[in-house]
Design a protein around this motif. Structure first.
Motif, PDB file in Angstrom:
ATOM      1  N   GLY A 101       9.115  -4.330   0.008  1.00  0.00           N
ATOM      2  CA  GLY A 101       8.757  -5.713   0.309  1.00  0.00           C
ATOM      3  C   GLY A 101       7.259  -5.934   0.378  1.00  0.00           C
ATOM      4  N   ALA A 102       6.845  -7.188   0.211  1.00  0.00           N
ATOM      5  CA  ALA A 102       5.436  -7.559   0.220  1.00  0.00           C
ATOM      6  C   ALA A 102       4.759  -7.135   1.519  1.00  0.00           C
ATOM      7  CB  ALA A 102       5.305  -9.069   0.029  1.00  0.00           C
ATOM      8  N   GLY A 103       3.544  -6.592   1.399  1.00  0.00           N
ATOM      9  CA  GLY A 103       2.754  -6.213   2.553  1.00  0.00           C
ATOM     10  C   GLY A 103       3.145  -4.898   3.210  1.00  0.00           C
ATOM     11  N   THR A 104       4.104  -4.196   2.658  1.00  0.00           N
ATOM     12  CA  THR A 104       4.581  -2.939   3.240  1.00  0.00           C
ATOM     13  C   THR A 104       3.556  -1.828   3.022  1.00  0.00           C
ATOM     14  OG1 THR A 104       6.889  -3.548   2.892  1.00  0.00           O
ATOM     15  CG2 THR A 104       6.432  -1.205   3.111  1.00  0.00           C
ATOM     16  N   VAL A 105       3.456  -0.924   3.997  1.00  0.00           N
ATOM     17  CA  VAL A 105       2.628   0.271   3.865  1.00  0.00           C
ATOM     18  C   VAL A 105       3.572   1.468   3.867  1.00  0.00           C
ATOM     19  CG1 VAL A 105       0.813   1.685   4.887  1.00  0.00           C
ATOM     20  CG2 VAL A 105       0.671  -0.811   5.032  1.00  0.00           C
ATOM     21  N   LEU A 106       3.720   2.119   2.710  1.00  0.00           N
ATOM     22  CA  LEU A 106       4.601   3.287   2.602  1.00  0.00           C
ATOM     23  C   LEU A 106       3.823   4.543   2.954  1.00  0.00           C
ATOM     24  CD1 LEU A 106       6.773   2.725  -0.603  1.00  0.00           C
ATOM     25  CD2 LEU A 106       7.461   2.570   1.785  1.00  0.00           C
ATOM     26  N   THR A 107       4.282   5.247   3.978  1.00  0.00           N
ATOM     27  CA  THR A 107       3.634   6.478   4.418  1.00  0.00           C
ATOM     28  C   THR A 107       4.474   7.710   4.109  1.00  0.00           C
ATOM     29  OG1 THR A 107       4.609   6.239   6.618  1.00  0.00           O
ATOM     30  CG2 THR A 107       2.415   5.294   6.277  1.00  0.00           C
ATOM     31  N   LYS A 108       5.749   7.502   3.744  1.00  0.00           N
ATOM     32  CA  LYS A 108       6.667   8.608   3.440  1.00  0.00           C
ATOM     33  C   LYS A 108       7.432   8.292   2.167  1.00  0.00           C
ATOM     34  CE  LYS A 108       7.473   9.664   8.298  1.00  0.00           C
ATOM     35  NZ  LYS A 108       8.477   9.766   9.348  1.00  0.00           N
ATOM     36  N   ASN A 109       8.010   9.329   1.553  1.00  0.00           N
ATOM     37  CA  ASN A 109       8.831   9.148   0.352  1.00  0.00           C
ATOM     38  C   ASN A 109      10.037   8.268   0.676  1.00  0.00           C
ATOM     39  OD1 ASN A 109       7.091  10.895  -0.941  1.00  0.00           O
ATOM     40  ND2 ASN A 109       8.441  12.646  -0.767  1.00  0.00           N
ATOM     41  N   THR A 110      10.486   7.537  -0.331  1.00  0.00           N
ATOM     42  CA  THR A 110      11.652   6.675  -0.147  1.00  0.00           C
ATOM     43  C   THR A 110      12.911   7.375  -0.653  1.00  0.00           C
ATOM     44  OG1 THR A 110      11.419   5.611  -2.308  1.00  0.00           O
ATOM     45  CG2 THR A 110      10.226   4.611  -0.462  1.00  0.00           C
ATOM     46  N   ASP A 111      14.059   6.844  -0.269  1.00  0.00           N
ATOM     47  CA  ASP A 111      15.348   7.318  -0.769  1.00  0.00           C
ATOM     48  C   ASP A 111      15.779   6.426  -1.928  1.00  0.00           C
ATOM     49  OD1 ASP A 111      15.571   9.274   1.227  1.00  0.00           O
ATOM     50  OD2 ASP A 111      16.472   7.844   2.624  1.00  0.00           O
ATOM     51  N   THR A 134       0.858  -1.180   0.000  1.00  0.00           N
ATOM     52  CA  THR A 134       0.000   0.000   0.000  1.00  0.00           C
ATOM     53  C   THR A 134       0.893   1.229   0.000  1.00  0.00           C
ATOM     54  OG1 THR A 134      -1.673  -1.174   1.293  1.00  0.00           O
ATOM     55  CG2 THR A 134      -1.807   1.237   1.239  1.00  0.00           C
ATOM     56  N   ILE A 135       0.701   2.083  -1.009  1.00  0.00           N
ATOM     57  CA  ILE A 135       1.463   3.325  -1.117  1.00  0.00           C
ATOM     58  C   ILE A 135       0.459   4.463  -0.960  1.00  0.00           C
ATOM     59  CG2 ILE A 135       2.976   4.727  -2.561  1.00  0.00           C
ATOM     60  CD1 ILE A 135       3.763   2.094  -3.996  1.00  0.00           C
ATOM     61  N   VAL A 169      10.595  -2.285   4.151  1.00  0.00           N
ATOM     62  CA  VAL A 169       9.649  -3.311   4.584  1.00  0.00           C
ATOM     63  C   VAL A 169       8.912  -2.826   5.822  1.00  0.00           C
ATOM     64  CG1 VAL A 169      10.990  -5.262   3.682  1.00  0.00           C
ATOM     65  CG2 VAL A 169      11.364  -4.500   6.005  1.00  0.00           C
ATOM     66  N   GLY A 170       7.777  -3.456   6.111  1.00  0.00           N
ATOM     67  CA  GLY A 170       7.071  -3.221   7.360  1.00  0.00           C
ATOM     68  C   GLY A 170       5.891  -2.282   7.265  1.00  0.00           C
ATOM     69  N   VAL A 171       5.225  -2.150   8.435  1.00  0.00           N
ATOM     70  CA  VAL A 171       4.081  -1.255   8.578  1.00  0.00           C
ATOM     71  C   VAL A 171       4.366  -0.354   9.756  1.00  0.00           C
ATOM     72  CG1 VAL A 171       1.599  -1.107   9.001  1.00  0.00           C
ATOM     73  CG2 VAL A 171       2.525  -3.041   7.699  1.00  0.00           C
ATOM     74  N   PRO A 172       4.651   0.922   9.580  1.00  0.00           N
ATOM     75  CA  PRO A 172       4.871   1.605   8.298  1.00  0.00           C
ATOM     76  C   PRO A 172       6.215   1.200   7.696  1.00  0.00           C
ATOM     77  CG  PRO A 172       5.370   3.105  10.095  1.00  0.00           C
ATOM     78  CD  PRO A 172       4.847   1.821  10.718  1.00  0.00           C
ATOM     79  N   GLY A 173       6.374   1.423   6.409  1.00  0.00           N
ATOM     80  CA  GLY A 173       7.599   1.032   5.706  1.00  0.00           C
ATOM     81  C   GLY A 173       8.838   1.729   6.263  1.00  0.00           C
ATOM     82  N   LYS A 174       9.847   0.937   6.571  1.00  0.00           N
ATOM     83  CA  LYS A 174      11.116   1.473   7.065  1.00  0.00           C
ATOM     84  C   LYS A 174      12.255   0.954   6.209  1.00  0.00           C
ATOM     85  CE  LYS A 174       9.663   2.052  11.769  1.00  0.00           C
ATOM     86  NZ  LYS A 174       9.947   1.873  13.168  1.00  0.00           N
ATOM     87  N   ARG A 175      13.263   1.794   6.041  1.00  0.00           N
ATOM     88  CA  ARG A 175      14.441   1.418   5.258  1.00  0.00           C
ATOM     89  C   ARG A 175      15.291   0.462   6.073  1.00  0.00           C
ATOM     90  NH1 ARG A 175      17.929   5.214   1.525  1.00  0.00           N
ATOM     91  NH2 ARG A 175      19.657   3.823   1.100  1.00  0.00           N
ATOM     92  N   ILE A 176      15.576  -0.706   5.500  1.00  0.00           N
ATOM     93  CA  ILE A 176      16.391  -1.686   6.225  1.00  0.00           C
ATOM     94  C   ILE A 176      17.785  -1.838   5.627  1.00  0.00           C
ATOM     95  CG2 ILE A 176      14.421  -2.974   7.112  1.00  0.00           C
ATOM     96  CD1 ILE A 176      15.094  -5.091   4.893  1.00  0.00           C
ATOM     97  N   SER A 177      17.952  -1.445   4.360  1.00  0.00           N
ATOM     98  CA  SER A 177      19.272  -1.536   3.733  1.00  0.00           C
ATOM     99  C   SER A 177      19.255  -0.804   2.399  1.00  0.00           C
ATOM    100  CB  SER A 177      19.681  -3.001   3.526  1.00  0.00           C
ATOM    101  OG  SER A 177      18.862  -3.614   2.564  1.00  0.00           O
TER     102      SER A 177
END
Length: 75
Positions: free
Chosen positions: A26-36, A12-13, A42-50
């Motif tokens: 990643g699958a099932g992630t909810v993006l609430t902010k712009n990415t780099d 979900t974006i 991954v995750g809810v809310p989406g967090k940068r892991i690498s």
């Protein structure tokens, strides 16, 4: 969404969020902010892991691409 983006299943974006070039979500992630660029999220809310690549490799790829474009333009 920019180029070279990978989006997993059931992501979900939220409205107004930009997925930067080369990002992986990643699958099932909810993006609430712009990415780099070239980040893995991954995750809810989406967090940068690498990162997909080390910054040195990204810079080198851009330089190689620029050289190739210059050659094409000159021909």
């Amino acid at each position: 969404m920019k180029k070279d983006v990978w989006i997993g299943a059931n992501v979900t974006i939220l409205k107004g969020v930009t997925v930067a070039e080369g990002s992986v979500v990643g699958a099932g992630t909810v993006l609430t902010k712009n990415t780099d660029p070239y980040g893995v999220y991954v995750g809810v809310p989406g967090k940068r892991i690498s990162e997909r690549f080390k910054k040195q490799r990204i810079r080198r790829s851009y330089k190689d691409f620029a050289r190739k474009i210059q050659r094409v333009i000159l021909i």
